[in-house]
Design an enzyme around this catalytic site. Structure first.
Site, PDB file in Angstrom:
ATOM      1  CG  ASP A   1      -4.844   5.950   7.246  1.00 19.51           C
ATOM      2  OD1 ASP A   1      -4.100   6.698   6.585  1.00 19.51           O
ATOM      3  OD2 ASP A   1      -4.826   5.887   8.489  1.00 19.51           O
TER       4      ASP A   1
ATOM      5  CG  ASP B   1       1.116   5.806  10.027  1.00 23.86           C
ATOM      6  OD1 ASP B   1       2.002   5.117  10.540  1.00 23.86           O
ATOM      7  OD2 ASP B   1       1.256   6.436   8.965  1.00 23.86           O
TER       8      ASP B   1
END
Length: 179
Positions: free
Chosen positions: A11, A13
């Site tokens: 991922d 952020d």
């Protein structure tokens, strides 16, 4: 356990940098340990893929090209982005596993030999649905989501998506996966 780790989906952020909020490419900053983490995976022969929801794209706040260029510059082998907002009801937004399945088809991966590293429970659900190893980092939203899980605020499939490992950060996650 994994037969041989083929790839890791990571991922953006809150996992490789930024915060638990979306930070656009011109302002995004990697965590100090991210480059070492990605290099460690590459040196071990593991492919690395970005796996991220970026709803600001559909709102015109950034372009998919902006995100792709940024993520490729960090060393990702390929980038899988959902550009939609939750309300759009697309099939690719996490917690859907559609991006993982797309990557497996395009890259010739066996998802049971892959892992997902993320800071949100939606990452864990997508990984579970795809049959991947699940690693939650406590950076970004990780501590908050882990607390919700531990206080029994998740039910059903959300409860069943418990991580295989809870890592302090991306480097801890990578070291655990490569043990």
């Amino acid at each position: 356990m994994l037969n041989r780790l083929q790839a890791v989906f990571i991922d953006r952020d809150g996992t490789i940098g930024g915060t638990d909020e979306v930070t656009y490419p011109d302002a995004f900053q990697l965590f100090a340990f991210t480059k070492e983490s990605l290099e460690t995976l590459k040196n071990a022969g593991v492919r690395i893929y970005s796996f991220t929801n970026q709803p600001g794209i559909s709102r015109g706040e950034a372009t998919i090209t902006d995100f792709r260029n940024e993520l490729y510059s960090f060393g990702f082998d390929n980038v899988y982005i959902c550009p939609h907002q939750l309300e759009e009801g697309c099939s690719c937004r996490k917690p859907s596993s559609a991006l993982l399945i797309q990557a497996a088809q395009e890259e010739g991966l066996e998802l049971k030999n892959c892992a997902v590293i993320g800071d949100r429970w939606t990452d864990m659900i997508a990984a579970k649905r795809a049959g991947c190893m699940k690693v939650l980092v406590t950076t970004g939203s990780g501590k908050k989501d882990l607390s919700k899980f531990q206080s029994h605020q998740f039910f059903g499939e959300w409860l069943e998506a418990a991580p295989d490992y809870v890592a302090e950060n991306l480097l801890d996650a990578v070291n655990w996966l490569l043990k």
